[in-house]
Motif scaffolding. Structure first.
Motif, PDB file in Angstrom:
ATOM      1  N   MET A 237       0.871  -1.190   0.000  1.00 44.47           N
ATOM      2  CA  MET A 237       0.000   0.000   0.000  1.00 44.47           C
ATOM      3  C   MET A 237       0.898   1.226   0.000  1.00 44.47           C
ATOM      4  N   ALA A 238       1.266   1.663  -1.192  1.00 46.59           N
ATOM      5  CA  ALA A 238       2.174   2.801  -1.312  1.00 46.59           C
ATOM      6  C   ALA A 238       1.636   3.973  -0.503  1.00 46.59           C
TER       7      ALA A 238
ATOM      8  N   GLY B 160      -9.616  -2.051  -2.162  1.00 48.83           N
ATOM      9  CA  GLY B 160      -9.279  -0.656  -1.910  1.00 48.83           C
ATOM     10  C   GLY B 160      -8.069  -0.227  -2.710  1.00 48.83           C
TER      11      GLY B 160
ATOM     12  N   ALA C 195      -7.577 -11.074  -3.780  1.00 48.58           N
ATOM     13  CA  ALA C 195      -7.515  -9.745  -3.167  1.00 48.58           C
ATOM     14  C   ALA C 195      -8.824  -9.001  -3.395  1.00 48.58           C
TER      15      ALA C 195
ATOM     16  N   GLY D 122     -11.755  -7.076  -0.432  1.00 47.39           N
ATOM     17  CA  GLY D 122     -12.830  -7.326   0.525  1.00 47.39           C
ATOM     18  C   GLY D 122     -12.547  -8.426   1.529  1.00 47.39           C
TER      19      GLY D 122
ATOM     20  N   GLY E  40     -11.229  -0.520   0.811  1.00 52.87           N
ATOM     21  CA  GLY E  40     -12.024  -1.528   0.135  1.00 52.87           C
ATOM     22  C   GLY E  40     -13.461  -1.502   0.652  1.00 52.87           C
TER      23      GLY E  40
END
Ligand SMILES: Cc1cc2nc3c(=O)[nH]c(=O)nc-3n(C[C@H](O)[C@H](O)[C@H](O)COP(=O)(O)O)c2cc1C
Length: 358
Positions: A22-23, A181, A216, A218, A326
């Motif tokens: 998650m940058a 997300g 990936a 949820g 997400g």
């Protein structure tokens, strides 16, 4: 009952849980805590300079000698940015005026796509796993990464993208459902609103390719992990659920939204960066929704929206900044990352044995 499989042994992990790259939100403290707990910690380095990426990897290695996933963006470098940003700059000007920020600047790209300097860094630091978002690097660069012996993962949002990645020789595919997300990893130009949710996408990708598939989107607890395993996943990649861990770097306004999330609070938008990403709705998204198509090319749109974050001040920053999440955020729990990893394992085991008894 927890699965060990070919993928977990190749990744060098005990439990089939990958903390999503998650940058901007991940930190070496988060990635090392998950790796030390037996999962795969990741560092999303797509928005970092090579020097900063090097420093973050070194920081992870100081705290953990377990596997690390270093993740990069493979977007096309933007072209004709001045012309392609003119409409958006005009629309943003009243907001700049209100915040006394002056003229909306000409756009610039705040970071580059994966290139030769990244390869040099990977050759010296040798993370166990390297993953890519928005496709793969140019063939010569991809070949050079292959030669580092890293396990290579990449995201697919459609069956067609998964087949293409398999043909390029990646080791495993991340099936990213529409629930996910942050940025969609899409790279074949599919209409984001037409992309499948994970329940539809995952079994179609596992049927279409011979590679291990990572689910990936949820996934937040034992029930959702068990469901992904039942649909054929070899592992899960979890982002939003790790954002409430104290080790994640999350602005207080974002943390507040995550802690009070509802099922219908997110939407896809390209208004922040120029590529579709999922986050909580806010005033900026609502106001500019009719002008989605005017967003400047990724990632230059970030250079137009970034100043608003500063200009808004603490009281209004949540109205203008991206609040990635997400669709299952209402189920996430706040606790240290090691505890969350252990809890997810325990819940999954309990769920799998409950289902076996039925
Ligand atoms: C805040 C945030 C930032 C993200 N940044 C990246 C990234 O840098 N690279 C990447 O491959 N995926 C990124 N993603 C997407 C995740 O890899 C993953 O697909 C997603 O988090 C899964 O959905 P979930 O958030 O519902 O768990 C990001 C997701 C979030 C929530």
């Amino acid at each position: 009952m927890w699965p060990s499989n070919e993928l977990t042994s190749r990744l060098g992990i005990d439990v089939a849980i990958i903390q999503a790259p998650m940058a901007g939100g991940n930190t070496p403290a988060l990635s090392s805590a998950v790796s030390n707990a037996g999962g795969l910690g990741s560092l999303g380095l797509g928005t970092s300079s090579v020097d900063d990426a090097r420093a973050q990897i070194a920081e992870h290695v100081k705290s953990s000698n377990r596997s690390l996933n270093a993740n990069f963006f493979c977007h096309d470098e933007p072209e004709q940015t001045e012309d392609r940003s003119a409409a958006m700059r005009a629309r943003l000007q009243p907001w700049y005026d209100e915040m006394e920020l002056g003229e909306v600047p000409l756009p610039h790209a705040p970071f580059t796509t994966f290139g030769a300097e990244h390869v040099d860094m990977l050759k010296t630091l040798s993370p166990k796993v390297v993953s890519f978002h928005f496709g793969l690097p140019e063939p010569d660069l991809y070949q050079a990464v292959r030669e580092t012996d890293a396990v290579i993962l990449a995201s697919a949002t459609t069956v067609s993208e998964a087949r293409w990645l398999e043909a390029q020789g990646v080791d495993a595919i991340i099936a990213q459902g529409l629930e996910a997300g942050g940025h969609r990893g899409t790279f074949q130009g599919a209409d984001p609103t037409a992309q499948p949710g994970l329940f539809a996408l995952l079994p179609q990708i596992t049927s279409a390719v011979d590679l291990p598939v990572i689910a990936a989107g949820g996934i937040v607890d034992g029930r959702t992990i068990a469901a992904a395993l039942a649909l054929g996943a070899s592992a899960v990649q979890i982002g939003t659920a790790f954002l409430l861990c104290p080790e994640a770097y999350v602005h207080p306004a974002h943390r507040k939204e995550l802690a009070s999330a509802r099922d219908d609070g997110t939407r896809l938008t390209q208004l922040f960066s120029g590529r579709p990403a999922r986050g909580f709705r806010n005033a900026y998204m609502d106001t500019f929704e009719p002008f989605e198509a005017d967003a400047a090319p990724f990632p230059t749109q970030l250079s137009l929206t970034g100043p608003l974050r500063k200009g808004a001040g603490e009281s209004r920053v949540g109205d203008v900044m991206s609040l990635w999440s997400g669709q299952s955020a209402s189920l996430i729990r706040e606790m240290p990352a090691a505890d969350l990893t252990a809890l997810l394992v325990a819940e999954t085991n309990a769920q799998l044995s409950r289902l076996a008894k039925r």
